[in-house]
Design a protein around this motif. Structure first.
Motif, PDB file in Angstrom:
ATOM      1  N   VAL A  47       0.819  -1.564  -0.160  1.00 53.80           N
ATOM      2  CA  VAL A  47       0.002   0.096  -0.327  1.00 53.80           C
ATOM      3  C   VAL A  47       0.789   1.344  -0.157  1.00 53.80           C
ATOM      4  O   VAL A  47       0.638   2.296  -0.489  1.00 53.80           O
ATOM      5  CB  VAL A  47      -0.496   0.191   1.216  1.00 53.80           C
ATOM      6  N   THR A  48       2.577   0.937   0.895  1.00 56.01           N
ATOM      7  CA  THR A  48       2.532   2.591   1.033  1.00 56.01           C
ATOM      8  C   THR A  48       3.551   2.409  -0.818  1.00 56.01           C
ATOM      9  O   THR A  48       3.601   3.486  -0.913  1.00 56.01           O
ATOM     10  CB  THR A  48       4.051   2.244   1.920  1.00 56.01           C
ATOM     11  N   LYS A  49       4.092   1.657  -0.544  1.00 57.58           N
ATOM     12  CA  LYS A  49       4.566   1.251  -2.342  1.00 57.58           C
ATOM     13  C   LYS A  49       3.571   1.573  -3.442  1.00 57.58           C
ATOM     14  O   LYS A  49       4.354   2.806  -4.231  1.00 57.58           O
ATOM     15  CB  LYS A  49       5.016   0.062  -2.804  1.00 57.58           C
ATOM     16  N   LEU A  50       2.407   1.598  -4.219  1.00 52.47           N
ATOM     17  CA  LEU A  50       1.634   2.049  -4.027  1.00 52.47           C
ATOM     18  C   LEU A  50       0.740   3.380  -4.289  1.00 52.47           C
ATOM     19  O   LEU A  50       0.770   4.633  -4.751  1.00 52.47           O
ATOM     20  CB  LEU A  50       0.621   1.435  -4.500  1.00 52.47           C
ATOM     21  N   PHE A  51       0.887   4.185  -2.635  1.00 56.33           N
ATOM     22  CA  PHE A  51       0.948   5.823  -2.536  1.00 56.33           C
ATOM     23  C   PHE A  51       2.312   6.332  -3.424  1.00 56.33           C
ATOM     24  O   PHE A  51       1.794   6.943  -3.637  1.00 56.33           O
ATOM     25  CB  PHE A  51       0.366   5.378  -1.066  1.00 56.33           C
ATOM     26  N   LYS A  52       2.867   5.933  -3.184  1.00 54.12           N
ATOM     27  CA  LYS A  52       4.264   6.888  -3.637  1.00 54.12           C
ATOM     28  C   LYS A  52       3.731   6.520  -4.952  1.00 54.12           C
ATOM     29  O   LYS A  52       3.925   8.090  -5.691  1.00 54.12           O
ATOM     30  CB  LYS A  52       5.467   5.840  -3.131  1.00 54.12           C
ATOM     31  N   GLN A  72       1.646   6.461  -7.024  1.00 53.43           N
ATOM     32  CA  GLN A  72       0.234   7.455  -7.278  1.00 53.43           C
ATOM     33  C   GLN A  72       0.529   8.863  -7.268  1.00 53.43           C
ATOM     34  O   GLN A  72       0.062   9.431  -8.106  1.00 53.43           O
ATOM     35  CB  GLN A  72      -0.653   6.411  -6.626  1.00 53.43           C
ATOM     36  N   THR A  73       1.393   9.157  -5.871  1.00 55.42           N
ATOM     37  CA  THR A  73       1.402  10.300  -5.866  1.00 55.42           C
ATOM     38  C   THR A  73       2.366  10.891  -6.898  1.00 55.42           C
ATOM     39  O   THR A  73       1.987  12.358  -7.201  1.00 55.42           O
ATOM     40  CB  THR A  73       2.125  10.351  -4.219  1.00 55.42           C
ATOM     41  N   LYS A  74       2.778   9.961  -7.305  1.00 57.29           N
ATOM     42  CA  LYS A  74       4.339  10.802  -8.550  1.00 57.29           C
ATOM     43  C   LYS A  74       3.503  11.088  -9.544  1.00 57.29           C
ATOM     44  O   LYS A  74       4.070  12.070 -10.227  1.00 57.29           O
ATOM     45  CB  LYS A  74       5.608  10.106  -8.207  1.00 57.29           C
ATOM     46  N   GLU A  75       2.705   9.582  -9.583  1.00 58.47           N
ATOM     47  CA  GLU A  75       2.271  10.252 -10.854  1.00 58.47           C
ATOM     48  C   GLU A  75       0.561  11.064 -10.931  1.00 58.47           C
ATOM     49  O   GLU A  75       1.038  11.542 -12.204  1.00 58.47           O
ATOM     50  CB  GLU A  75       1.208   8.718 -11.280  1.00 58.47           C
ATOM     51  N   ILE A 107      -0.123  13.527 -14.230  1.00 55.43           N
ATOM     52  CA  ILE A 107      -1.437  14.203 -14.151  1.00 55.43           C
ATOM     53  C   ILE A 107      -1.605  15.385 -14.648  1.00 55.43           C
ATOM     54  O   ILE A 107      -2.071  16.491 -15.384  1.00 55.43           O
ATOM     55  CB  ILE A 107      -2.224  12.595 -13.980  1.00 55.43           C
ATOM     56  N   ARG A 108      -1.418  16.392 -13.135  1.00 55.84           N
ATOM     57  CA  ARG A 108      -1.390  17.478 -13.686  1.00 55.84           C
ATOM     58  C   ARG A 108      -0.628  18.454 -14.105  1.00 55.84           C
ATOM     59  O   ARG A 108      -1.641  19.282 -14.527  1.00 55.84           O
ATOM     60  CB  ARG A 108      -1.602  17.320 -11.614  1.00 55.84           C
ATOM     61  N   SER A 109       0.321  18.075 -14.768  1.00 55.27           N
ATOM     62  CA  SER A 109       1.189  19.161 -15.325  1.00 55.27           C
ATOM     63  C   SER A 109       0.407  18.270 -17.018  1.00 55.27           C
ATOM     64  O   SER A 109       0.957  19.513 -17.599  1.00 55.27           O
ATOM     65  CB  SER A 109       2.808  17.395 -15.075  1.00 55.27           C
ATOM     66  N   SER A 110       0.335  17.503 -16.986  1.00 49.22           N
ATOM     67  CA  SER A 110      -0.349  17.169 -18.364  1.00 49.22           C
ATOM     68  C   SER A 110      -1.292  17.716 -18.646  1.00 49.22           C
ATOM     69  O   SER A 110      -1.820  18.387 -19.485  1.00 49.22           O
ATOM     70  CB  SER A 110      -0.890  16.052 -18.836  1.00 49.22           C
ATOM     71  N   ILE A 119      -5.716   7.681  -3.620  1.00 49.52           N
ATOM     72  CA  ILE A 119      -4.313   7.562  -3.098  1.00 49.52           C
ATOM     73  C   ILE A 119      -5.514   8.355  -1.297  1.00 49.52           C
ATOM     74  O   ILE A 119      -4.693   8.275  -0.618  1.00 49.52           O
ATOM     75  CB  ILE A 119      -4.327   9.623  -2.864  1.00 49.52           C
ATOM     76  N   SER A 120      -6.728   8.662  -1.290  1.00 47.50           N
ATOM     77  CA  SER A 120      -6.980   9.106  -0.005  1.00 47.50           C
ATOM     78  C   SER A 120      -7.521   7.484   0.424  1.00 47.50           C
ATOM     79  O   SER A 120      -6.887   8.067   1.870  1.00 47.50           O
ATOM     80  CB  SER A 120      -8.213  10.178  -0.210  1.00 47.50           C
ATOM     81  N   LYS A 121      -7.834   6.852  -0.053  1.00 45.61           N
ATOM     82  CA  LYS A 121      -7.828   5.848   0.295  1.00 45.61           C
ATOM     83  C   LYS A 121      -6.857   4.974   0.980  1.00 45.61           C
ATOM     84  O   LYS A 121      -6.953   3.694   1.940  1.00 45.61           O
ATOM     85  CB  LYS A 121      -9.318   4.485  -0.615  1.00 45.61           C
ATOM     86  N   LEU A 122      -6.264   4.955  -0.018  1.00 42.42           N
ATOM     87  CA  LEU A 122      -4.286   3.816   0.561  1.00 42.42           C
ATOM     88  C   LEU A 122      -3.646   4.920   2.168  1.00 42.42           C
ATOM     89  O   LEU A 122      -3.690   4.116   3.009  1.00 42.42           O
ATOM     90  CB  LEU A 122      -2.940   4.398  -0.088  1.00 42.42           C
ATOM     91  N   GLN A 123      -4.431   6.537   1.760  1.00 44.16           N
ATOM     92  CA  GLN A 123      -3.228   7.634   3.283  1.00 44.16           C
ATOM     93  C   GLN A 123      -4.464   6.378   4.371  1.00 44.16           C
ATOM     94  O   GLN A 123      -3.982   6.583   5.154  1.00 44.16           O
ATOM     95  CB  GLN A 123      -4.177   8.408   3.071  1.00 44.16           C
TER      96      GLN A 123
END
Length: 179
Positions: A111-116, A118-121, A125-128, A167-171
């Motif tokens: 979960v922690t790895k996916l959180f990291k 997804q946060t980076k991704e 996404i926001r940049s695009s 991300i909120s569910k992961l948190q």
């Protein structure tokens, strides 16, 4: 290291190396760009044709009003101009739904790895999304370019909403797992 006693030639080694590099490139694809069986994709796209926008049409769905896209009925999903974007969207929805289910049984380390990731991704996404918004504001695009950019912008908005939700569910899972 090559054993001089074997009959392996330099051409065979090059071929093996090329195939290894090709396989590595395939592994690095995005989760949403996976290859789909042509028959499945054709059937999917045929079923989507009535759910696509024609050039110049607008989607009546306001993404800002939608709390969780994953809870929408199939008939209420956003509409896209290009069938490939609709198919990509459906793969994305499937991937996010799968991850939501996975969170329930996943180990905290996963979960922690996916959180990291997804946060980076989400940053990308926001940049695009900003890039597409700026391009659309310039007013220098042809109608087909504008249509394509609107589809991509909508895809970014949808992906951003789903990523934020995940991300909120992961948190929540991370916080509850550390107690």
């Amino acid at each position: 290291m090559i054993n001089p006693g074997t009959n392996m030639h330099a051409d065979e080694i090059d071929t093996d190396l090329d195939s290894d590099l090709d396989n590595e490139k395939e592994v690095k694809k995005s989760a949403f760009d996976v290859d789909v069986d042509e028959e499945q994709e054709t059937a999917l796209l045929a079923s989507l044709s009535d759910n696509l926008l024609m050039e110049g049409e607008e989607d009546d769905l306001n993404l800002d009003d939608v709390e969780n896209i994953l809870e929408l009925q199939d008939t209420n999903f956003p509409k896209f101009t290009l069938a490939k974007n609709k198919a990509r969207f459906l793969r994305m929805v499937s991937w996010y739904r799968g991850k939501e289910e996975w969170i329930e049984v996943a180990p905290l380390s996963g979960v922690t790895k996916l959180f990291k990731t997804q946060t980076k991704e989400l940053e990308g996404i926001r940049s695009s999304k900003l890039d597409y918004e700026m391009e659309l504001e310039t007013g220098t695009l042809t109608p087909s370019q504008r249509s394509y950019r609107r589809d991509e912008l909508k895809m970014c908005k949808v992906q951003e909403k789903m990523a934020v939700h995940l991300i909120s569910k992961l948190q929540v899972k991370i916080k509850s797992g550390r107690r």
